[in-house]
Design a protein around this motif. Structure first.
Motif, short mmCIF file in Angstrom:
data_model
loop_
_atom_site.label_atom_id
_atom_site.label_comp_id
_atom_site.label_asym_id
_atom_site.label_seq_id
_atom_site.Cartn_x
_atom_site.Cartn_y
_atom_site.Cartn_z
N UNK A 1 0.93 -1.23 -0.11
CA UNK A 1 0.04 0.01 -0.14
C UNK A 1 0.62 1.35 -0.10
N UNK A 2 1.86 1.33 0.80
CA UNK A 2 2.83 2.37 1.01
C UNK A 2 3.50 2.64 -0.54
N UNK A 3 3.93 1.63 -0.99
CA UNK A 3 4.77 1.72 -2.36
C UNK A 3 3.68 2.29 -3.46
N UNK A 4 2.46 1.88 -3.42
CA UNK A 4 1.64 2.38 -4.48
C UNK A 4 1.43 3.92 -4.23
N UNK A 5 1.27 4.37 -2.99
CA UNK A 5 1.17 5.76 -2.72
C UNK A 5 2.31 6.42 -3.25
N UNK A 6 3.52 5.93 -3.12
CA UNK A 6 4.66 6.69 -3.44
C UNK A 6 4.69 6.69 -5.21
N UNK A 7 4.30 5.60 -5.62
CA UNK A 7 4.11 5.47 -7.14
C UNK A 7 3.24 6.51 -7.81
N UNK A 8 2.22 6.76 -7.15
CA UNK A 8 1.11 7.74 -7.52
C UNK A 8 1.67 8.92 -7.17
N UNK A 9 2.43 9.44 -6.12
CA UNK A 9 2.91 10.65 -5.74
C UNK A 9 4.07 10.82 -7.02
N UNK A 10 4.87 10.07 -7.37
CA UNK A 10 5.87 10.08 -8.24
C UNK A 10 5.42 10.43 -9.82
N UNK A 11 4.18 9.86 -9.81
CA UNK A 11 3.43 10.10 -11.03
C UNK A 11 2.87 11.57 -11.31
N UNK A 12 2.41 11.99 -10.27
CA UNK A 12 1.87 13.29 -10.30
C UNK A 12 2.78 14.48 -10.48
N UNK A 13 4.24 13.94 -9.60
CA UNK A 13 5.15 15.03 -9.73
C UNK A 13 5.76 14.94 -11.25
N UNK A 14 5.68 13.84 -11.92
CA UNK A 14 6.25 13.78 -13.39
C UNK A 14 5.13 14.65 -14.27
N UNK A 15 3.90 14.52 -13.74
CA UNK A 15 3.13 15.17 -14.50
C UNK A 15 3.14 16.74 -14.61
N UNK A 16 3.54 17.11 -13.12
CA UNK A 16 3.62 18.56 -13.08
C UNK A 16 4.91 19.21 -13.80
N UNK A 17 6.14 18.51 -13.73
CA UNK A 17 7.05 18.73 -14.46
C UNK A 17 7.00 18.89 -15.98
N UNK A 18 6.27 17.72 -16.45
CA UNK A 18 6.07 17.76 -17.87
C UNK A 18 5.26 18.85 -18.10
N UNK A 19 4.13 19.15 -17.60
CA UNK A 19 3.21 20.36 -18.02
C UNK A 19 3.94 21.52 -17.80
N UNK A 20 4.62 21.48 -16.99
CA UNK A 20 5.57 23.11 -16.77
C UNK A 20 6.47 23.27 -17.99
N UNK A 21 7.10 22.17 -18.55
CA UNK A 21 8.03 22.13 -19.34
C UNK A 21 7.43 22.69 -20.75
N UNK A 22 6.21 21.94 -21.01
CA UNK A 22 5.64 22.04 -22.15
C UNK A 22 5.10 23.71 -22.20
#
Length: 87
Positions: A1-22
Motif C-alpha cells: 500500500x505504501x509503495x503504491x502511494x509513492x508511485x502515485x506521488x511520483x506520477x503526479x510529480x512527473x505530470x507537473x514537471x512535464x506540464x511546466x516544461x511544455x
C-alpha cells in the motif's frame, strides 16, 4: 500500500514537471512565431517589389504574360534566396 502511494506521488510529480516544461516551450514558441512572421513579411515585401519592377520592364519590352510571369518569378526567387535584398 505504501509503495503504491509513492508511485502515485511520483506520477503526479512527473505530470507537473512535464506540464511546466511544455508551458515553457510554448512560451518560447510564441517569440519564434513572431520572428518567423516578421521575416516572412519582409521577404514577401521584397519579393513583391522585385516582381512588380521585373514584370513591368518585361512587359514593356514586349514579352508575353506567361514568359514574364515565369522569368520574374524565377529571378526574384533567386535574388531573395541569395540574399541580394537583405541588409
Amino acid at each position: 500500500m505504501e509503495s503504491s502511494k509513492k508511485l502515485v506521488a511520483m506520477f503526479l510529480v512527473c505530470i507537473v514537471v512535464l506540464s511546466s516544461s511544455v508551458h515553457v516551450s510554448n512560451a518560447a514558441g510564441e517569440s519564434n512565431e513572431k520572428k518567423f512572421m516578421d521575416a516572412y513579411n519582409q521577404a514577401a515585401t521584397e519579393y513583391a517589389l522585385c516582381f512588380n519592377i521585373c514584370d513591368k520592364s518585361c512587359v514593356d519590352a514586349g514579352f508575353g504574360f506567361t514568359h514574364c510571369e515565369i522569368k520574374c518569378d524565377e529571378d526574384c526567387t533567386d535574388k531573395l534566396l541569395k540574399g541580394v535584398y537583405r541588409k
